[in-house]
Design a protein around this motif. Structure first.
Motif, PDB file in Angstrom:
ATOM      1  N   ASN A 168       6.389  -5.436  12.721  1.00 30.04           N
ATOM      2  CA  ASN A 168       5.921  -4.060  12.859  1.00 30.04           C
ATOM      3  C   ASN A 168       5.630  -3.541  11.464  1.00 30.04           C
ATOM      4  O   ASN A 168       6.542  -3.214  10.717  1.00 30.04           O
ATOM      5  N   PHE A 169       4.360  -3.523  11.116  1.00 33.80           N
ATOM      6  CA  PHE A 169       4.041  -3.321   9.709  1.00 33.80           C
ATOM      7  C   PHE A 169       3.254  -2.040   9.480  1.00 33.80           C
ATOM      8  O   PHE A 169       2.321  -1.988   8.700  1.00 33.80           O
ATOM      9  N   GLY A 170       3.609  -0.989  10.184  1.00 33.52           N
ATOM     10  CA  GLY A 170       3.011   0.319   9.901  1.00 33.52           C
ATOM     11  C   GLY A 170       1.684   0.556  10.598  1.00 33.52           C
ATOM     12  O   GLY A 170       1.137  -0.321  11.252  1.00 33.52           O
ATOM     13  N   ASN A 171       1.208   1.790  10.462  1.00 30.61           N
ATOM     14  CA  ASN A 171      -0.043   2.205  11.100  1.00 30.61           C
ATOM     15  C   ASN A 171      -1.063   2.620  10.062  1.00 30.61           C
ATOM     16  O   ASN A 171      -1.849   3.527  10.275  1.00 30.61           O
ATOM     17  N   TYR A 172      -1.035   1.930   8.912  1.00 31.37           N
ATOM     18  CA  TYR A 172      -1.893   2.358   7.812  1.00 31.37           C
ATOM     19  C   TYR A 172      -3.363   2.350   8.185  1.00 31.37           C
ATOM     20  O   TYR A 172      -4.139   3.173   7.725  1.00 31.37           O
ATOM     21  N   GLY A 173      -3.751   1.404   9.018  1.00 31.23           N
ATOM     22  CA  GLY A 173      -5.165   1.307   9.385  1.00 31.23           C
ATOM     23  C   GLY A 173      -5.636   2.526  10.131  1.00 31.23           C
ATOM     24  O   GLY A 173      -6.700   3.084   9.838  1.00 31.23           O
ATOM     25  N   TYR A 174      -4.840   2.975  11.098  1.00 30.22           N
ATOM     26  CA  TYR A 174      -5.253   4.139  11.881  1.00 30.22           C
ATOM     27  C   TYR A 174      -5.203   5.400  11.034  1.00 30.22           C
ATOM     28  O   TYR A 174      -6.084   6.248  11.110  1.00 30.22           O
ATOM     29  N   THR A 175      -4.155   5.499  10.206  1.00 33.14           N
ATOM     30  CA  THR A 175      -4.060   6.683   9.352  1.00 33.14           C
ATOM     31  C   THR A 175      -5.210   6.719   8.361  1.00 33.14           C
ATOM     32  O   THR A 175      -5.681   7.790   7.982  1.00 33.14           O
ATOM     33  N   GLY A 176      -5.689   5.536   7.973  1.00 34.97           N
ATOM     34  CA  GLY A 176      -6.821   5.463   7.043  1.00 34.97           C
ATOM     35  C   GLY A 176      -8.047   6.201   7.574  1.00 34.97           C
ATOM     36  O   GLY A 176      -8.801   6.800   6.797  1.00 34.97           O
ATOM     37  N   ILE A 177      -8.245   6.170   8.889  1.00 31.37           N
ATOM     38  CA  ILE A 177      -9.381   6.895   9.478  1.00 31.37           C
ATOM     39  C   ILE A 177      -9.257   8.381   9.149  1.00 31.37           C
ATOM     40  O   ILE A 177     -10.219   9.032   8.745  1.00 31.37           O
ATOM     41  N   ALA A 178      -8.036   8.889   9.312  1.00 32.03           N
ATOM     42  CA  ALA A 178      -7.795  10.306   9.039  1.00 32.03           C
ATOM     43  C   ALA A 178      -7.997  10.602   7.555  1.00 32.03           C
ATOM     44  O   ALA A 178      -8.595  11.618   7.195  1.00 32.03           O
ATOM     45  N   VAL A 179      -7.515   9.697   6.695  1.00 30.26           N
ATOM     46  CA  VAL A 179      -7.679   9.880   5.253  1.00 30.26           C
ATOM     47  C   VAL A 179      -9.165   9.930   4.896  1.00 30.26           C
ATOM     48  O   VAL A 179      -9.608  10.793   4.140  1.00 30.26           O
ATOM     49  N   ALA A 180      -9.926   9.016   5.486  1.00 32.21           N
ATOM     50  CA  ALA A 180     -11.359   8.959   5.184  1.00 32.21           C
ATOM     51  C   ALA A 180     -12.038  10.260   5.578  1.00 32.21           C
ATOM     52  O   ALA A 180     -12.880  10.782   4.855  1.00 32.21           O
ATOM     53  N   LEU A 181     -11.640  10.788   6.714  1.00 31.06           N
ATOM     54  CA  LEU A 181     -12.277  12.023   7.180  1.00 31.06           C
ATOM     55  C   LEU A 181     -11.923  13.189   6.266  1.00 31.06           C
ATOM     56  O   LEU A 181     -12.773  13.954   5.845  1.00 31.06           O
ATOM     57  N   LEU A 182     -10.634  13.279   5.936  1.00 30.42           N
ATOM     58  CA  LEU A 182     -10.190  14.371   5.070  1.00 30.42           C
ATOM     59  C   LEU A 182     -10.886  14.279   3.717  1.00 30.42           C
ATOM     60  O   LEU A 182     -11.217  15.284   3.105  1.00 30.42           O
ATOM     61  N   GLY A 183     -11.129  13.048   3.262  1.00 29.25           N
ATOM     62  CA  GLY A 183     -11.804  12.849   1.976  1.00 29.25           C
ATOM     63  C   GLY A 183     -13.304  12.896   2.092  1.00 29.25           C
ATOM     64  O   GLY A 183     -14.011  12.538   1.164  1.00 29.25           O
TER      65      GLY A 183
END
Lengths: 326, 503, 359
Positions: free
Chosen positions: C264-279
């Motif tokens: 179980n290695f985190g949800n960085y990929g999904y959160t990245g979508i949110a980061v990209a949008l915010l940026g």
């Protein structure tokens, strides 16, 4: 694991349907929403919200029915946020769905924390009492049919509800004017608007319905099939639902077939894990040499293959994922 | 009796309609003529309740009515068939009509409803199967479904918004008697067009709009065709000033020899292109006439390399193009594609980016491997000025420019730098007279500079006005004509597949 | 435009933080105390700030992955799977198949291999779209799960640590850990590397012909074909580049932070979508957004470990609300923008003839 008293096949059949039930339930809602042109990848989050809402409400009220009702309401409430953002503000559905997933992880975690604190403060047990929540309900007579009885007529109440709902939705989609409207919403929203049908209102309705279904499916996980809550208890089943709707080519029989296939693979895989050293069946023995992760992977691979081999014949609703600006 | 009284409407300073009055008798076919932007569509949208007029009113049988929305219009018996159909391709005809005119939500009296549709179609002598899926019908049939929809909704007044723009000539020929038979049943038809010949064949009365004003209304035949055109345009047609070239053409640039094309995997069907022989020389415009769907787009696709040919040779300046990678091949041609917004421009990007799509590779527009921003802006400004593109600035997304200015930008980009070979397909579609003349002038100017131009055009008049040689495309074959020795009627016959004797 | 966007992002952040604090206050928790601790935890001292940066690092790379693709109109939801495969490959190369050479060679090799693995996994979705017509948005969702179970199978099988039955890899040898640049903090070499990647992306995407071609190819491949861009290559390049970023993110997370891998290695990929949008899909904006998200995470863990013991998941509530608020605000802004520019849009398709055109 208790396999005494029924054959392995019967056991697997019942487990298959049990595993498929939440997928069918959530899938019906998602299918309807996708038919109207709204794809909600936040279905996983909606299910998770249903899990915690159902568990907490059942725990506080002491009634499984209240839990189920709360899960449905919370599912609809979360879906309403999604609908507001995607249908009314016309924002990107994929990004909004991803945001709903993140939000749900946070909100369910916070809610779980609040619930635990509240129970402890009231000196009550955090876990559900023995009789809170649902038990499987065997239909007298029918459940005694060999094999099919336990499989179809000794299930949780939500399975019966899902099947009735599936038939109703199928009838609605293909034999009523409402169905024509729903299908046109995803295929040619401009035709609906020209007919004086509010695309946004109808899509919102479909998304709310999907939220209710996902909420109920979540409650199934926390107060029916198990009586527990864990922060990762949906374990990607929302995404499975998404892939199964596609796998079923946006048809209800296809969806149910996909859910049963997934449920079958999943229960076989779980059975293999638990009966690893006890089974005497040669086939089961042979299957044990395959890492069980490959069984878990199978539904996704099958969905991919289904898309890759069939996609050109039915690419799905034309306006899937596209906002409608009035 | 429908009467429009003193209707005016302005959009942000532009007077779209100015004090227009018109009376339409029941059971008649009223034509409304005018070029793009003359206010035809605005007037109809007011009738149908999509737009509220600033001033004026509408009377129906003497009673003043306020058409607040399309729904109100439908209740008043006003139906509209839009240019873009409001049908769901995935649904059957019955479902589409139930969706649009049904009342109940749960029960669909399918059989009875279906019979109503079939009966109506029969009474009009139209072959419309209520069970067929709309997406599988051709455009003409879909248009019938739209008309039936308007009638089933209780329509007594039917507005047809440029119905022929999407039809092939054969379908137009079928539409005309169909509309006449509608009028005989007492339906009032309002027919919007900018094609004089069609109005001539279909209407009892005509009204001509120009820049938002009604410049003529009266029975068909009161004015001659020239008079009507004169009033519609306000100035003599710009087409007559563009003659064929007097200069003699130079060497062969583009040459197609025995080119055939079949869709991959469909060898048993007839080829999309059959034994094409074509050469375009420097300094000439070769016009290809033909009814759409006879292989014209395929011809462009095989020249550009986006479709493979099954046999034959395509050469450019004598060298075989099949050795080039598709993207290098596309760089050899300037191309004005048919679908301007879908294939020519990136709508969400700025005018500058769109203007630079051809020349960005040019070393003068990069510096140290990076974009030379000032050079880009200077180039865009230069093109905007020399092609008279009206815009609020070069950084404005191109989707906010009008259709004519988008086309100017596209032409500015493609014709900049004197490309030796130009391919153009329906380059004036959807443009008004002024912009059309501009486009045709640019093509003749390019010819004068020595470019080889292949012009594929469905508007025969424009094609004949500027082409040096004309060929006709029919069923994937290219037929030579002796234009300008033969007349346009002979070419018209060839377009319909009637084998020529004289041509 | 830039300032409007910044103001909007600030507004969304303030709104979501206030919302969460209000919920906490209503539930009887000391909202101001939590906020104070949250800020201290995120950036109160150099240790916490470094921890925030370390948290931001994988988000920055997955955010770039999503940003590269979304900017070109390619809906790559697959950063999660690409991230996992990148992590897996780097673990495999540093624990099982160590190729010869000095330690830094192994580290560079592992990171390069992770890039390629992520890129190839993303490319698979492109290939499926090009040759089989499978939409990228669907195939990448599915491939995320295929990757997840591939990783778990590997961690249960050939990569499993000797002393456990859980799906878990052995710990990397210390020489293969990314060096810590500021002593006694979590500030490892991967952090400046990720920022360097962001800057490189900003230049390549925004200022080179290659980036221009990626943009056009993604937004409208038919136009790209017409003007002679190598469309197929560029479409593949978009996904490959996107997958590379995510794969590198996985490697950096393993080599720099966790030093081993779990099922179980985190949800960085999904959160990245949110980061990209915010940026705003802009590499520099993504960097800022990632740092902010990293601070949210680090700060919320600090709150959880403090006497208040609030679950760190509350950071996710803030993130989710920010994205939803941003979506609504930007949609509203876009609609307002288009209304200002074309008053009769949607009513009159051919607004006027050249003499009367809007200026």
């Amino acid at each position: 694991m208790n396999i005494i008293g029924e054959s392995l096949g019967t056991f697997l059949a019942r487990q298959t349907v049990q595993a498929a039930t939440p997928l069918i339930m959530a899938g019906l809602g998602e299918l309807l929403a996708e038919v109207t042109g709204v794809i909600n990848i936040g279905i996983e989050g909606l299910m998770l919200m249903g899990c915690i809402a159902g568990y907490a409400a059942a725990g506080i009220s002491g009634s499984g029915g209240v839990g189920l009702g709360a899960a449905i309401l919370v599912g609809m409430g979360t879906a309403a946020v999604f609908a507001g953002v995607t249908v009314w503000a016309a924002a990107d559905q994929i990004v909004a769905g991803a945001a709903v997933n993140i939000l749900a992880v946070g909100a369910s975690g916070l809610a779980w924390f609040f619930y635990q604190n509240a129970r402890e403060a009231a000196h009550r047990s955090v876990s559900l009492g023995r009789h809170v929540g649902f038990q499987s309900e065997a239909i007298p007579g029918l459940s005694r049919i060999p094999f099919f009885g336990p499989m179809l007529f000794d299930q949780y109440m939500l399975f019966y509800a899902a099947i009735i709902l599936a038939v109703l939705i199928w009838l609605l989609l293909h034999h009523t004017r409402t169905g024509a409207i729903l299908r046109a919403l995803g295929d040619a929203p401009e035709a609906c608007q020209a007919a004086g049908i509010s695309v946004r209102t109808w899509r919102t309705g479909a998304v709310l319905f999907a939220g209710a279904c996902a909420g109920a499916a979540g409650a199934y996980l926390s107060i029916m099939r198990t009586h527990a809550f864990a922060s990762d208890m949906t374990g990607g089943q929302g995404f499975v639902v998404l892939s199964l709707v596609i796998f079923g080519r946006w048809t209800i029989p296809g969806l149910i077939a996909g859910c049963l296939l997934f449920g079958g693979i999943n229960s076989l895989q779980q059975t293999l894990q638990t009966t690893r050293y006890t089974s005497h069946s040669t086939l089961m023995h042979a299957l044990q040499y395959i890492p069980f992760e490959f069984f878990q992977m199978l539904p996704y691979v099958v969905a991919l293959l289904a898309l890759a081999t069939l996609s050109r014949s039915s690419p799905g609703p034309r306006y899937l994922g596209q906002a409608w600006r009035q | 009796m429908l009467s429009i009284e003193n209707v005016s409407k302005a959009f942000g300073g532009v007077q779209a309609l100015n004090n227009v009055s018109l009376a339409v008798a029941p059971g008649s076919v009223q034509g409304i003529l005018g070029e793009n932007g003359a206010g035809k569509t605005t007037l109809m949208n007011i009738l149908f309740g999509l737009i509220r007029p600033d001033r004026g009113q509408i009377r129906l049988n003497g009673q003043a009515v306020v058409v607040r929305s399309p729904r109100v219009a439908q209740r008043l018996g006003i139906g509209m068939v839009h240019q873009h159909f409001k049908l769901s391709p995935a649904l059957s005809v019955t479902d589409n009509l139930a969706l649009a005119v049904g009342r109940n939500f749960v029960l669909l009296h399918r059989a009875a409803f279906r019979d109503r549709i079939a009966a109506l179609a029969r009474s009009l002598h139209w072959a419309v199967d209520p069970d067929s899926v709309v997406g599988q019908l051709n455009v003409g049939q879909q248009q019938r479904v739209e008309i039936i929809k308007a009638l089933l909704g209780g329509g007594k007044i039917l507005i047809l918004d440029e119905p022929t723009a999407v039809l092939t000539p054969q379908e137009v020929d079928e539409l005309i008697p169909a509309v006449r038979s509608l009028a005989r049943t007492g339906i009032t038809v309002i027919f919007i067009s900018h094609k004089l010949s069609e109005v001539n064949r279909m209407c009892d009365r005509i009204a001509v709009l120009r820049r938002g004003e009604l410049v003529f209304a009266g029975p068909m035949g009161e004015l001659s065709a020239e008079d009507i055109a004169q009033r519609m345009l306000g100035a003599p047609s710009a087409l007559s000033s563009l003659g064929a070239s007097s200069a003699s053409p130079g060497l062969v640039r583009l040459h197609l020899s025995r080119v055939c094309c079949t869709l991959p995997g469909t060898r048993k069907y007839k080829p999309l292109l059959n034994n094409i022989e074509l050469s375009v020389r420097a300094g000439e415009i070769v016009g290809i006439a033909g009814v759409e769907g006879n292989g014209q787009t395929t011809l462009i696709d095989v020249i550009m390399g986006s479709l493979p040919i099954s046999s034959g040779v395509i050469t450019l300046d004598g060298s075989d193009l099949s050795h080039l990678a598709n993207f290098r091949r596309a760089r050899q041609f300037a191309c004005i594609p048919e679908d301007r917004q879908g294939q020519g421009l990136v709508l969400s990007l700025s005018l500058t980016a769109n203007l630079m799509l051809r020349s960005y590779r040019n070393p003068e527009f990069t510096r140290l491997g990076l974009r030379h921003v000032t050079a880009w802006r200077a180039q865009a400004t230069k093109l905007v000025r020399s092609f008279d593109i009206r815009c609020a600035g070069v950084e404005v997304p191109i989707q906010f420019l009008s259709g004519g200015n988008q086309q100017k930008a596209l032409i500015a980009r493609e014709l900049y730098g004197n490309p030796p070979v130009i391919l153009a397909i329906n380059p004036t579609r959807g443009l008004d007279i002024g912009a059309t003349a501009f486009v045709l002038q640019q093509l003749t100017a390019a010819r004068q500079r020595g470019a080889a131009v292949l012009l594929i055009h469905s508007d025969l008049d424009e094609l004949l006005a500027i082409s040096d040689r004309v060929m006709v495309m029919y069923a994937g074959q290219l037929l030579p004509t002796k234009w300008p020795v033969v007349d346009r009627a002979a070419i018209g016959r060839m377009m319909m597949g009637i084998t020529p004797q004289a041509a | 435009m830039f300032w409007l966007w910044t103001a909007m992002a600030m507004g969304a952040v303030a709104f979501s933080v206030l919302l969460v604090l209000a919920i906490l206050a209503i539930s009887g928790y000391p909202a101001l105390g939590i906020l104070h601790r949250w800020i201290i935890g995120a950036a109160g001292n150099r240790f916490n700030l470094a921890a925030s940066m370390a948290d931001a690092c994988p988000l920055l790379l997955t955010g770039l992955a999503a940003g590269v693709a979304f900017r070109s109109g390619v809906l790559n939801i697959g950063a999660q799977g690409q991230f996992l495969l990148g992590a897996l490959v780097s673990v495999a190369l540093t624990t099982r198949v160590i190729f010869p050479g000095p330690f830094w060679c192994v580290i560079v090799g592992a990171m390069a291999a992770a890039c390629i693995a992520g890129g190839m996994w993303a490319l698979l979705a492109s290939v499926l779209e090009r040759y089989r017509g499978v939409p990228v948005v669907l195939s990448t969702i599915l491939l995320n799960f295929v990757a997840l179970y591939l990783v778990r199978a590997a961690l249960h099988g050939p990569l499993q640590a000797a002393d456990t039955s859980a799906p878990q890899s052995p710990q990397l040898k210390i020489i293969y850990w990314l060096p810590i640049l500021i002593t006694n903090t979590d500030f490892h070499l991967g952090i400046p590397l990720a920022f360097a990647v962001a800057v490189a992306m900003a230049v390549v995407l925004g200022r080179t012909n290659f980036g221009f071609e990626l943009l056009i190819t993604g937004l409208n491949p038919r136009v790209a074909r017409l003007v002679g861009m190598p469309v197929v290559r560029r479409q593949f390049a978009i996904m490959f580049l996107s997958g590379c970023c995510a794969g590198l993110g996985g490697a950096v997370q393993v080599l720099g932070v966790t030093h081993f891998m779990l099922g179980n290695f985190g949800n960085y990929g999904y959160t990245g979508i949110a980061v990209a949008l915010l940026g705003r899909l802009n590499p520099i904006g993504i960097a800022i957004a990632a740092v902010f998200f990293g601070m949210l995470d680090t700060g919320s863990r600090f709150v959880e470990e403090s006497s208040l013991a609030l679950p760190h998941q509350m950071a996710n509530v803030v993130k989710g609300v920010i994205i939803l608020a941003m979506l609504v605000a930007s949609a509203w802004m876009m609609r307002r923008g288009s209304r200002v520019r074309s008053p009769e849009a949607g009513v009159n398709q051919n607004p006027a003839d050249p003499q009367q055109v809007q200026s």
